[in-house]
Design a protein around this motif. Structure first.
Motif, PDB file in Angstrom:
ATOM      1  N   LYS A   1      88.201 -29.806  79.225  1.00 35.06           N
ATOM      2  CA  LYS A   1      87.202 -30.880  79.109  1.00 35.06           C
ATOM      3  C   LYS A   1      87.485 -31.730  77.879  1.00 35.06           C
ATOM      4  N   GLY A   2      87.958 -31.084  76.814  1.00 30.45           N
ATOM      5  CA  GLY A   2      88.319 -31.839  75.616  1.00 30.45           C
ATOM      6  C   GLY A   2      89.443 -32.829  75.898  1.00 30.45           C
ATOM      7  N   LEU A   3      90.472 -32.361  76.619  1.00 33.28           N
ATOM      8  CA  LEU A   3      91.582 -33.252  76.977  1.00 33.28           C
ATOM      9  C   LEU A   3      91.063 -34.388  77.864  1.00 33.28           C
ATOM     10  N   GLU A   4      90.128 -34.044  78.732  1.00 32.86           N
ATOM     11  CA  GLU A   4      89.580 -35.063  79.635  1.00 32.86           C
ATOM     12  C   GLU A   4      88.762 -36.114  78.895  1.00 32.86           C
TER      13      GLU A   4
ATOM     14  N   LYS B   1      79.323 -25.297  72.072  1.00 33.01           N
ATOM     15  CA  LYS B   1      80.409 -25.759  71.206  1.00 33.01           C
ATOM     16  C   LYS B   1      80.789 -24.740  70.160  1.00 33.01           C
ATOM     17  N   SER B   2      79.920 -23.754  69.925  1.00 35.50           N
ATOM     18  CA  SER B   2      80.285 -22.827  68.851  1.00 35.50           C
ATOM     19  C   SER B   2      81.171 -21.690  69.380  1.00 35.50           C
TER      20      SER B   2
ATOM     21  N   LEU C   1      86.449 -27.730  72.615  1.00 35.96           N
ATOM     22  CA  LEU C   1      85.850 -29.028  72.952  1.00 35.96           C
ATOM     23  C   LEU C   1      85.578 -29.866  71.698  1.00 35.96           C
ATOM     24  N   PRO C   2      84.865 -29.298  70.686  1.00 33.38           N
ATOM     25  CA  PRO C   2      84.703 -30.112  69.465  1.00 33.38           C
ATOM     26  C   PRO C   2      86.035 -30.428  68.770  1.00 33.38           C
TER      27      PRO C   2
ATOM     28  N   ILE D   1      93.466 -18.983  70.544  1.00 33.46           N
ATOM     29  CA  ILE D   1      93.835 -20.327  71.018  1.00 33.46           C
ATOM     30  C   ILE D   1      93.213 -21.410  70.126  1.00 33.46           C
ATOM     31  N   PRO D   2      91.861 -21.452  70.000  1.00 31.51           N
ATOM     32  CA  PRO D   2      91.300 -22.485  69.111  1.00 31.51           C
ATOM     33  C   PRO D   2      91.699 -22.300  67.650  1.00 31.51           C
TER      34      PRO D   2
END
Lengths: 385, 385
Positions: free
Chosen positions: B216-219, B300-301, B306-307, B344-345
């Protein structure tokens, strides 16, 4: 500057339309206003918007209106024919017809034949005389812009799309205050119960129509004319939350829907500013806190007005006019305590059964058919049981 | 007859695109196909569609492919540069770029600079090099047609509408397999767990991205480029059922949404037949039996990808390329058992923190930045904890 004729300015749609108009003073000028009987409210509106003309269709209210507006230089008309005059006025660019019932058809036809764009909230126009109105609009080369939230939704979802790629349209219905109730309950329903709509604040007639689901039936017929679709391509689904205002299914499997909080100012404004979209003040949907959106089939057996409307539509000719007239009369009788809630579909069905269909009726024929169906409805209401 | 170059034909999007193409033999001709390594599958496709050219980007598979296709008169290319050749082919009308990852950017730019219409499934192209791609498309005067279901939804909802009237777009997110889970659970997630998507059947990379919500972040970044909107106007809402594919809020308060069953053939077909809609075979939504549609804010946490993507987008320049590269590498390491789900994050954030932003990077700079971010990700994965 768009010059607006607002027919039915003191009703629910009319007052909301004036809110919209008021927020774009550089865009709109109110050229004329009309009301049926509410002279004092009409006068207040006229003092604010200073239209060139106002009309009151009930002549007995003329003197009151005249006194209220003395010295303002506003032309004052009275009587039912005055609405036609307002609709056909050449100094008008767009006519918003928010009259209630069959009475709106004459104004619809007058506006269209004068070449005025028509923003249409009076669905009964198209139910009774859709064939006349669509022909008139085509001949004059003018648009009929829907104001009903469902038809506005469909209209928004077909902008920039191919009409021949529409597989189906799906009108959403709130289901009204009695969705899920059984016949035993419906037998006990009072006008006060029926006037409480779960989502929308509307006039009395449409609120009762919503409770019987006749409103959705009328909208099915309205959609048939507005979008030129056969009845097999028009579905109804109950959606209690009134967030999805209607959907269009395309033949590639994609569905477009128009959503929003239930606020009539959105479709009213869209019709008035079409094809532009300007800043609107309706509350926004908050997606993060939105309640689940539910969908369910309509209950056609406890709410037979919807199948009656499909039937009248399929029969065509003068039958939808009869459906509408019997419904208007039955609702009036119900509100006056002279018919029960369940009498409404019973009366309509009997009047429809009695009617000999006229194919391609002209306006005068519709006028007679409407009158006759009303008389018959009154008769049937008396001999109920 | 539209001549199609299909880059990444053996992947999930590629095989579904070939199903679409196959159902309109009078409309489409497959001019070229490409795969990374799956020579046997590519050969099967080539024998069926008989393209003029095929390309295999992993040169070590060339001989296998050549043997499989001998005698068919199909030109066979090999090596990573062959994709650019296919994309820029003047005998192609539309390039469907369904490559995975940053590797797709070169083909995107090649297609656009050759004046070929681009149907884009490779979102990483726009994430890393959106400024280059949009400039190239504008210069060549060609369309970039989104294939991602969300962007296709938005694209469908702005047809025939004013772009400057868009108040906000809302991308819907399924939330992936771990929506609602806490950190303790996320710590234990295996690649097998993460590869189970609740609604969509997709390739491995995008399925993991969906589980971390990086997809969703890439989107969000992809949408910023495709629709020319600032990040403040791009929202994300979790919608578990994947029926509403995304929404556009207009300034008048109206919301348009595109809905449908989760079936990628719909957006693929729309991109290939745009602006037409032709008969499609995706299952239709049954409104009468549809489960409630739910909406919720993204977490988001616990899902910081996404953030991180919003942050990278807001920083701009080369940062989204770094975000993407670090993510690609971290996902690869996770799938190979060399990093945990929560690494990953962590890896992405550390690589982003280390990066010195280049504003307006050209392709060669992006290439170097991408490489460097990958190396750094590998380093950080080794010294984890």
């Amino acid at each position: 500057m768009k010059r607006i004729a607002l027919l039915g300015s003191t009703g629910s749609i009319g007052t909301q339309a004036l809110q919209v108009v008021d927020s774009f003073p550089e865009l709109f000028r109110v050229h004329s206003l009309s009301a049926h009987r509410q002279a004092a409210k009409l006068a207040r509106q006229a003092r604010h918007f200073l239209p060139a003309v106002v009309a009151i269709s009930d002549e007995s209210c003329y003197n009151e209106l005249k006194a209220e507006l003395s010295g303002l230089g506003i032309k004052i008309l009275a009587g039912p024919d005055s609405l036609r005059e307002l609709a056909a006025d050449q100094e008008t660019d767009i006519v918003l017809n928010s009259l209630v019932g069959f009475a709106g058809l004459a104004a619809t036809l007058a506006a269209l034949s004068a070449g005025n764009t028509l923003a249409l909230a009076n669905k009964e126009s198209l139910v009774a005389g859709g064939h006349l109105a669509m022909r008139q609009a085509a001949e004059a080369g003018v648009n009929i812009l829907p104001v009903d939230s469902e038809h506005s939704a469909i209209f928004q979802c077909i902008q920039g799309q191919q009409l021949d790629a529409v597989e189906k349209i799906v009108l959403t219905a709130s289901g009204g205050p009695f969705f899920g109730r059984n016949l035993a309950f419906l037998q006990t329903v009072t006008p006060q119960d029926a006037l409480k709509h779960p989502n929308w604040v509307m006039g009395a007639k449409i609120t009762i129509d919503s409770a019987t689901m006749m409103n959705k039936g009328l909208e099915v017929i309205e959609a048939r004319w507005l979008f030129g679709l056969p009845y097999e391509k028009i579905d109804v689904v109950v959606h209690r939350e009134s967030i999805v205002h209607s959907l269009v299914v395309y033949r590639d499997g994609a569905v477009l829907a128009q959503l929003g909080t239930p606020d009539m100012r959105v479709p009213i404004q869209y019709a008035l500013t079409y094809p532009e979209r300007l800043l609107g003040h309706a509350p926004r949907v908050c997606w993060n806190t939105l309640s689940p959106l539910n969908f369910a089939p309509p209950d056609k057996s406890n709410f037979p007005c919807l199948p009656l409307a499909y039937l009248a539509g399929a029969i065509g000719g003068s039958m939808p006019c009869v459906l509408n007239a019997a419904n208007e009369e039955a609702v009036r009788l119900f509100l006056g305590g002279k018919a029960s809630f369940l009498d409404i579909p019973r009366i309509i069905e009997r009047v429809m059964n009695k009617h000999k269909v006229v194919t391609e009726p002209d306006f005068d024929t519709l006028h007679d058919v409407d009158k006759e169906a009303r008389l018959l409805s009154q008769e049937y209401a008396k001999m109920k049981g």
